[in-house]
Motif scaffolding. Sequence first.
Motif, mmCIF file in Angstrom:
data_model
loop_
_atom_site.group_PDB
_atom_site.id
_atom_site.type_symbol
_atom_site.label_atom_id
_atom_site.label_comp_id
_atom_site.label_asym_id
_atom_site.label_seq_id
_atom_site.Cartn_x
_atom_site.Cartn_y
_atom_site.Cartn_z
ATOM 1 N N LEU A 6 -1.259 -9.785 14.162
ATOM 2 C CA LEU A 6 -2.158 -11.233 14.203
ATOM 3 C C LEU A 6 -3.146 -10.835 15.411
ATOM 4 C CD1 LEU A 6 -0.012 -14.212 13.702
ATOM 5 C CD2 LEU A 6 -1.350 -13.080 12.050
ATOM 6 N N VAL A 7 -2.551 -10.366 16.503
ATOM 7 C CA VAL A 7 -3.571 -10.269 17.688
ATOM 8 C C VAL A 7 -4.681 -9.299 17.376
ATOM 9 C CG1 VAL A 7 -2.451 -7.815 18.541
ATOM 10 C CG2 VAL A 7 -3.328 -9.756 20.003
ATOM 11 N N ARG A 8 -4.621 -8.453 16.235
ATOM 12 C CA ARG A 8 -5.635 -7.700 15.565
ATOM 13 C C ARG A 8 -6.878 -8.424 14.896
ATOM 14 N NH1 ARG A 8 -1.863 -4.884 17.361
ATOM 15 N NH2 ARG A 8 -1.745 -2.713 18.039
ATOM 16 N N GLU A 9 -6.579 -9.716 14.724
ATOM 17 C CA GLU A 9 -7.390 -10.527 14.161
ATOM 18 C C GLU A 9 -7.805 -9.819 12.716
ATOM 19 O OE1 GLU A 9 -8.365 -13.594 14.902
ATOM 20 O OE2 GLU A 9 -7.557 -13.424 17.104
ATOM 21 N N PRO A 10 -6.792 -9.683 11.952
ATOM 22 C CA PRO A 10 -7.052 -8.931 10.734
ATOM 23 C C PRO A 10 -7.603 -9.393 9.526
ATOM 24 C CG PRO A 10 -4.533 -9.420 10.755
ATOM 25 C CD PRO A 10 -5.441 -10.051 12.224
ATOM 26 N N ASP A 11 -8.585 -8.953 8.604
ATOM 27 C CA ASP A 11 -9.001 -9.715 7.544
ATOM 28 C C ASP A 11 -8.133 -9.169 6.393
ATOM 29 O OD1 ASP A 11 -11.657 -10.535 8.677
ATOM 30 O OD2 ASP A 11 -12.335 -8.454 8.806
ATOM 31 N N LEU A 12 -7.065 -8.124 6.564
ATOM 32 C CA LEU A 12 -6.212 -7.657 5.654
ATOM 33 C C LEU A 12 -5.009 -7.455 6.388
ATOM 34 C CD1 LEU A 12 -5.190 -6.823 2.846
ATOM 35 C CD2 LEU A 12 -6.055 -4.395 3.611
ATOM 36 N N LEU A 13 -3.666 -8.210 5.893
ATOM 37 C CA LEU A 13 -2.613 -8.031 6.625
ATOM 38 C C LEU A 13 -1.447 -7.572 5.705
ATOM 39 C CD1 LEU A 13 -0.586 -8.808 8.860
ATOM 40 C CD2 LEU A 13 -0.492 -11.069 7.947
ATOM 41 N N LEU A 14 -0.939 -6.428 6.142
ATOM 42 C CA LEU A 14 -0.094 -5.658 5.034
ATOM 43 C C LEU A 14 1.291 -5.872 5.648
ATOM 44 C CD1 LEU A 14 -2.449 -2.545 5.087
ATOM 45 C CD2 LEU A 14 -2.196 -4.057 3.278
ATOM 46 N N LEU A 15 2.212 -6.222 4.783
ATOM 47 C CA LEU A 15 3.447 -6.450 4.939
ATOM 48 C C LEU A 15 4.591 -5.831 4.137
ATOM 49 C CD1 LEU A 15 3.162 -10.401 5.110
ATOM 50 C CD2 LEU A 15 2.958 -8.974 7.151
ATOM 51 N N ASP A 16 5.100 -4.810 4.806
ATOM 52 C CA ASP A 16 6.218 -3.995 4.092
ATOM 53 C C ASP A 16 7.457 -4.579 4.105
ATOM 54 O OD1 ASP A 16 7.121 -1.943 2.521
ATOM 55 O OD2 ASP A 16 6.619 -0.267 3.799
ATOM 56 N N GLU A 17 7.882 -5.451 3.220
ATOM 57 C CA GLU A 17 9.227 -5.818 3.165
ATOM 58 C C GLU A 17 9.716 -6.198 4.604
ATOM 59 O OE1 GLU A 17 12.122 -4.065 0.719
ATOM 60 O OE2 GLU A 17 10.875 -2.621 0.391
ATOM 61 N N LYS A 51 5.159 1.781 -4.009
ATOM 62 C CA LYS A 51 4.786 0.285 -3.227
ATOM 63 C C LYS A 51 4.519 0.509 -1.865
ATOM 64 C CE LYS A 51 8.478 -1.980 -3.948
ATOM 65 N NZ LYS A 51 9.240 -1.130 -4.295
ATOM 66 N N SER A 52 5.403 1.248 -1.139
ATOM 67 C CA SER A 52 5.383 1.485 0.353
ATOM 68 C C SER A 52 4.147 2.704 0.515
ATOM 69 C CB SER A 52 6.466 1.893 1.007
ATOM 70 O OG SER A 52 7.312 0.664 0.980
ATOM 71 N N THR A 53 4.080 3.564 -0.373
ATOM 72 C CA THR A 53 3.123 4.589 -0.283
ATOM 73 C C THR A 53 1.720 3.872 -0.254
ATOM 74 O OG1 THR A 53 4.417 6.096 -0.987
ATOM 75 C CG2 THR A 53 2.128 6.707 -1.121
ATOM 76 N N LEU A 54 1.527 3.044 -1.228
ATOM 77 C CA LEU A 54 0.214 2.437 -1.450
ATOM 78 C C LEU A 54 -0.210 1.466 -0.139
ATOM 79 C CD1 LEU A 54 -2.213 1.354 -2.858
ATOM 80 C CD2 LEU A 54 -0.698 -0.351 -4.202
ATOM 81 N N LEU A 55 0.908 0.808 0.392
ATOM 82 C CA LEU A 55 0.523 0.002 1.885
ATOM 83 C C LEU A 55 0.084 0.932 2.672
ATOM 84 C CD1 LEU A 55 2.294 -2.808 2.802
ATOM 85 C CD2 LEU A 55 2.166 -1.050 4.452
ATOM 86 N N ARG A 56 0.650 2.138 2.852
ATOM 87 C CA ARG A 56 0.442 3.063 4.070
ATOM 88 C C ARG A 56 -0.871 3.795 3.699
ATOM 89 N NH1 ARG A 56 3.919 5.091 7.169
ATOM 90 N NH2 ARG A 56 2.788 7.212 7.054
ATOM 91 N N VAL A 57 -1.211 3.904 2.435
ATOM 92 C CA VAL A 57 -2.454 4.374 2.245
ATOM 93 C C VAL A 57 -3.680 3.467 2.734
ATOM 94 C CG1 VAL A 57 -4.349 4.961 0.295
ATOM 95 C CG2 VAL A 57 -2.083 5.906 0.406
ATOM 96 N N LEU A 58 -3.315 1.855 2.067
ATOM 97 C CA LEU A 58 -4.498 0.850 2.678
ATOM 98 C C LEU A 58 -4.319 0.753 4.253
ATOM 99 C CD1 LEU A 58 -3.406 -1.715 -0.147
ATOM 100 C CD2 LEU A 58 -5.375 -0.026 -0.056
ATOM 101 N N ALA A 59 -3.260 0.887 4.946
ATOM 102 C CA ALA A 59 -3.343 0.828 6.368
ATOM 103 C C ALA A 59 -3.762 1.999 7.091
ATOM 104 C CB ALA A 59 -1.768 0.769 6.757
ATOM 105 N N GLY A 60 -4.462 2.962 6.178
ATOM 106 C CA GLY A 60 -4.829 4.079 6.667
ATOM 107 C C GLY A 60 -3.703 5.265 7.470
ATOM 108 N N LEU A 61 -2.594 5.038 7.160
ATOM 109 C CA LEU A 61 -1.627 5.710 7.465
ATOM 110 C C LEU A 61 -1.148 6.990 6.587
ATOM 111 C CD1 LEU A 61 1.017 3.011 8.697
ATOM 112 C CD2 LEU A 61 -0.767 4.268 10.063
ATOM 113 N N ASP A 62 -2.147 7.146 5.629
ATOM 114 C CA ASP A 62 -1.718 8.142 4.718
ATOM 115 C C ASP A 62 -3.181 8.545 4.125
ATOM 116 O OD1 ASP A 62 -1.102 10.098 2.739
ATOM 117 O OD2 ASP A 62 0.551 9.061 2.020
ATOM 118 N N ARG A 63 -3.597 9.621 4.504
ATOM 119 C CA ARG A 63 -5.002 9.896 3.962
ATOM 120 C C ARG A 63 -5.048 11.059 3.045
ATOM 121 N NH1 ARG A 63 -9.252 7.958 7.225
ATOM 122 N NH2 ARG A 63 -8.429 6.479 8.703
#
Length: 240
Positions: free
Chosen positions: A143-154, A53-65
Motif C-alpha cells: 500500500l505504501v506504493r500507492e498502487p493503481d493495481l494491487l496484485l495478491l497471490d494467495e 494463475k501465478s505466472t499471469l500475476l508475475r507478468v502483470l507485476a513486471g517480474l516475468d518479461r
Amino acid sequence: MATDLHREVIPDTAVTVAGLTRAFDGRPVIDGLDLTLRAGEFTALLGRSGCGKSTLLRVLAGLDREIEGRVLVPERRAVAFQAPRLMPWKRVWRNVLLGLPGRPEREVAERALAEVGLEHRTDAWPKTLSGGEAQRASLARALVREPDLLLLDEPFGALDALTRIKAQQLVAELWQRRGCAVLLVTHDVDEALLLADRVLVMDEGRIAYDTEVGLERPRSVSDAGFAQLRERLLGELGVS
C-alpha cells in the motif's frame, strides 16, 4: 521471445492483455490469453494448480518479461504474495519502505502500518510477528506504493481460519478505501465470491469463464444466490 510490457492503460481500464503467451521449455503455460481489468474493480482469479494463475500475476507485476503478446499495466502497481517475504534483519517499518525510491521518511511506513492495524508493531522484528501480523506488514509494504493495481497471490493461504477471515475483511476495507484495481489469485471459491466484483476461471492458459458477482456488500455464504454462484464456479473448475 518478444516482450511488450507497457506502463500505460486505456482510460477507465487498469489492465489490457492481448495474445499473451508465456512458455517454459517450449510448453505454453499461458497461451494466447486476452484480458481486460477495469479501473477500481476487484477481480478474483481461480483455476486448477498449474493453470498459469501465478505466472499471469508475475507478468502483470513486471517480474516475468519472457513473454509474447501485449500487456498494458499502470506504472504504480504492487504485489503481495502468500509468503510475506519480510527481511528478518530489518525492523517492520524498514521492511515496509524496502524498495521505495529515494529516502522515504519513517512516517510514510507508520501511516501504512496504521492503515492495516499494525501501528503498535512498527519497531518489531519480523520473527516476533504472528502469521496474520506478517501478512498485514506485507500489505502495508504494497500500500505504501500507492498502487493503481494491487496484485495478491494467495495472500491468505497460510493463515488459520479465523485469521484468514480477518485478513479478508481487511483487504475488502482497504480496497473500498483506496479504490484501486485488485487482482486476487486464489484457490478458494468462497473467498472469491465474498470479496470480488468479478470472478475469472483460468484453464489451459486462457480465461475460460468470466462472471460478475451481483451480490450486495457486505456478503455472507448464506446470502441468496451465493450457493448458486459457488456451484457454477465449482463446475467450471471440474468439481461436482
